[in-house]
Design an enzyme around this catalytic site. Structure first.
Site, mmCIF file in Angstrom:
data_model
loop_
_atom_site.group_PDB
_atom_site.id
_atom_site.type_symbol
_atom_site.label_atom_id
_atom_site.label_comp_id
_atom_site.label_asym_id
_atom_site.label_seq_id
_atom_site.Cartn_x
_atom_site.Cartn_y
_atom_site.Cartn_z
ATOM 1 N N LEU A 209 46.153 32.540 35.164
ATOM 2 C CA LEU A 209 44.845 32.602 34.489
ATOM 3 C C LEU A 209 44.499 34.027 34.068
ATOM 4 C CD1 LEU A 209 42.487 30.211 36.470
ATOM 5 C CD2 LEU A 209 43.445 29.897 34.187
ATOM 6 N N CYS A 210 44.891 35.011 34.914
ATOM 7 C CA CYS A 210 44.503 36.385 34.578
ATOM 8 C C CYS A 210 45.245 36.887 33.337
ATOM 9 C CB CYS A 210 44.715 37.312 35.765
ATOM 10 S SG CYS A 210 46.057 36.834 36.833
ATOM 11 N N THR A 211 46.459 36.402 33.130
ATOM 12 C CA THR A 211 47.169 36.747 31.888
ATOM 13 C C THR A 211 46.404 36.192 30.691
ATOM 14 O OG1 THR A 211 49.276 36.651 33.030
ATOM 15 C CG2 THR A 211 49.357 36.495 30.635
ATOM 16 N N GLU A 214 43.223 38.335 30.300
ATOM 17 C CA GLU A 214 43.305 39.773 30.069
ATOM 18 C C GLU A 214 44.374 40.206 29.077
ATOM 19 O OE1 GLU A 214 41.657 42.675 31.658
ATOM 20 O OE2 GLU A 214 40.184 41.058 31.631
ATOM 21 N N CYS B 112 41.963 33.180 40.056
ATOM 22 C CA CYS B 112 43.316 33.643 39.743
ATOM 23 C C CYS B 112 44.092 33.837 41.037
ATOM 24 C CB CYS B 112 43.298 34.948 38.943
ATOM 25 S SG CYS B 112 44.943 35.388 38.374
#
Ligand SMILES: [Zn+2]
Lengths: 448, 183
Positions: A209-211, A214, B112
């Site tokens: 999710l962070c990819t 961001e 995350c």
């Protein structure tokens, strides 16, 4: 002219069914009327009327099957038309199952195809029991797993853990992904079921999710951002529905904005659908090849004209053509298709006595077992909140907890002891109550 | 092979018998695996679990974490778990119900955590995820940000980050965003 075509149509199938051979199944009785008998008596269910389903319906109808049902919840989209050859432009928006059934009936006289425009879960389980064989043309693991568990739920074993022939619901499963495909034969109790080797289907790759949030680098990242993060931000609480074109359109336009922001190219509507629904571009020839293999297996299973595929065929057309058959082994401890452990109980046995018995049972030696029966958790060892909720059951009789049936299946999880080593495991148990007459069909084990 | 002669004879009989049978409820392979996971849960002392739909729906549950150390000491954070019938082939869907100022949890509750997505393996279980979530509170990580601002503050000014976390947990604004009290 039409007459000539019809005559010629069955020539090859009849050769298969009317001649003896060396690689036939035991019990095969070649006969010039076998095809007609199959047409008259065998009921086949095709699950899925998409790329593979269209091919399957055509192939089965042209292999002598006459009583066919087809189930599919989808409607026809423009992008289907290149390969789902039973559909025309004017069919867009209509039920795949209904249109496919109609088209095949128009072309193959004598065939009756009953369409079911609904989800597979909407049919009750007995619906599936009416078919002699189930052929799967699906693209999702979840749907395959569901049908597999339904088909295996009919399976019963005798006292020696041999499957009772009349309870075996054979399945033929086809699948395609681009230039690759598979066809497999599942004879519950004999060959591995879908759950026995579910590891054949690797989990789908999921981006962090962070990819997505961001550092998006690909068009797919932008689409998943819109689908997984942006959707929730904007539509607080409203669930995303991949089958709703408006939702898909929204994700597409948001993904496009995001791609522009990061200078990424390649976001299209069809890629959006592909990423969100995890679709790999379909190739018509792969569907045709896999379907042909499946239809032939179906014919072999019902007629015995040849030994069936044992048991998993893979096709790869990426470079040249590669076909391989692997004989996978079934998992005897499979919770879905395995025989489980037969346990005979007096009707007076309470749940707590039953749990104690599981610890002493030589084949199980199960300590701290939790017991579940058809979705009802009879007793949970942990966590404390569930232990407390299920504790009153301990004093009740198993016979009452299972609904006063002569026999049924329960599942237990606990620690089993083998060679001094404790391993956690789940087991399927076949409970039979002593001295309770069985009036249901399944116990017809008198050998007739 | 199917015995055609048997089918001929059975057709009517089957229909008659099926009518008297009770409808069968069945458990998916995923539910059975989850049953095992839940019955073997070994919760850390920071964590409690609840089943809002009662003892027979294990597929939807909530856990509540009260960190006993670190920036988030004293707060209570609720996570919802949604487990699909394809579990453990598919990881559970986990969301944080409590609005939290955290670099790895966004304001919509997305989390995350690598094992919830790219590093999920069917051998992992609910316990592993619960430990992973606990770790997020003891070691928030500025390298995998979902809340970009919180991550930047954690990286550049840990003392200000600590103050922001305190303010958010007590119920208040961090920048433009209001966080309801969760202590
Ligand atoms: Zn199995």
């Amino acid at each position: 002219m039409a007459d000539l075509a019809t005559k010629g149509r069955w020539r090859d199938v009849d050769k298969l069914l009317s001649r003896p051979g060396n690689i036939i199944s035991s019990g095969f009785e070649p006969s010039s009327t076998l095809r007609e008998e199959i047409g008259e008596y065998v009921r086949v269910l095709v699950v899925g009327a998409g790329g593979l389903g269209c091919e399957l319906l055509k192939d089965l109808a042209l292999s002598g099957f006459k009583n066919i049902d087809v189930i599919d919840m989808d409607t026809i989209e423009v992008s289907n038309l290149n390969r789902q050859f039973l559909f025309r432009l004017q069919d867009v928006g209509k039920s795949k199952a209904e249109v496919a059934a109609k088209r095949v009936m128009e072309r193959v006289s004598g065939v009756n195809i009953v369409p079911h425009f609904c989800r597979i879960e909407e049919k009750d389980i007995e619906f599936y029991n009416d078919f002699n064989i189930i052929v799967l043309g699906l693209d999702s693991i979840e749907a395959r797993s569901y049908i597999n568990s339904v088909a295996c739920s009919f399976l019963e074993y005798d006292r020696d853990d041999n499957p009772l022939a009349e309870t075996v619901k054979p399945m033929v499963d086809g699948g395609t992904e681009g230039f690759k495909g598979h066809a497999r034969v599942i004879l519950p109790g004999t060959t591995p079921c879908f759950e026995c080797n579910i590891w054949l289907f690797p989990p789908q790759v999921k981006f962090p999710l962070c990819t997505l949030a961001e550092t998006p680098r690909t068009a797919a990242h932008c689409i998943e951002y819109a689908h997984l993060i942006k959707w929730d931000e904007v539509h607080s609480g409203k669930p995303f529905d991949a089958d709703d074109p408006e939702h898909m359109q929204w994700v597409y336009s948001e993904a496009l904005k995001r791609a522009e922001l990061f200078g990424i190219t390649g976001v299209t509507y069809s890629l959006t659908q592909g990423v969100v629904k995890n679709i790999i571009p379909a190739i018509a020839s792969t569907n045709a090849i896999v379907s042909a293999a499946c239809a032939l297996e179906a014919l072999k299973i019902v007629s015995g004209c040849s030994k069936t595929l044992s048991n998993y065929l893979t096709y790869n057309g990426v470079e040249g053509t590669h076909i391989k058959v692997t004989d996978f082994v079934k998992d005897n401890d499979c919770l879905v298709c395995g025989p489980g452990t037969l346990i005979e109980l007096d009707t007076s046995v309470t749940l707590s006595q039953f749990i104690e018995l599981l610890g002493k049972h030589p084949g199980l030696q199960l300590s701290k077992p939790s017991v579940t029966h058809r979705g009802n958790n009879l007793y949970m060892q942990s966590p404390p909140i569930l232990e407390e909720m299920t504790r009153p059951n301990l004093a009740l009789r198993m016979f009452d907890l299972l609904g006063e049936v002569p026999k049924d299946t329960v599942h237990v999880s606990g620690a089993s002891e083998k060679n001094g080593k404790k391993t956690s495991c789940s087991r399927k148990l076949r409970i039979v109550f002593k001295g309770v007459a069985d009036m249901t069909v399944g116990m017809d084990t008198t050998g007739n | 092979m199917i015995n055609l002669f048997k089918i001929k004879g059975q057709k009517r009989e089957d229909a008659a018998n099926a009518a008297g049978r009770a409808p069968i409820k069945k458990q998916s392979a995923g539910e059975l695996r989850l049953h095992k996971d839940i019955s073997e849960l070994n919760l850390p002392k920071t964590t409690t679990i609840s089943f809002p739909n009662g003892k027979d729906d294990l597929m939807n549950f909530e856990i509540s974490i009260r960190p006993d150390e670190g920036y988030y000491l004293g707060g209570t954070f609720i996570f919802t778990f949604q487990v699909s019938p394809s579990y453990p082939h598919e990881p559970p869907k986990v969301k944080c119900k409590t609005k939290v100022y955290h670099p790895n949890i966004d304001l919509e509750g997305n989390v995350c955590l690598n094992i919830l997505r790219e590093d999920w393996k069917p051998v992992l279980n609910i316990n592993t995820i619960i430990y992973g979530l606990n770790l997020l509170f003891s070691q928030p990580n500025d390298e995998d940000p979902l809340n970009h601002d919180a991550a930047a503050v954690l990286r550049d000014n840990p003392r200000m980050f600590e103050a922001n976390v305190r303010r958010a947990m007590a119920g208040g604004y961090v920048g433009q965003i209001y966080f309801p009290r969760c202590i």
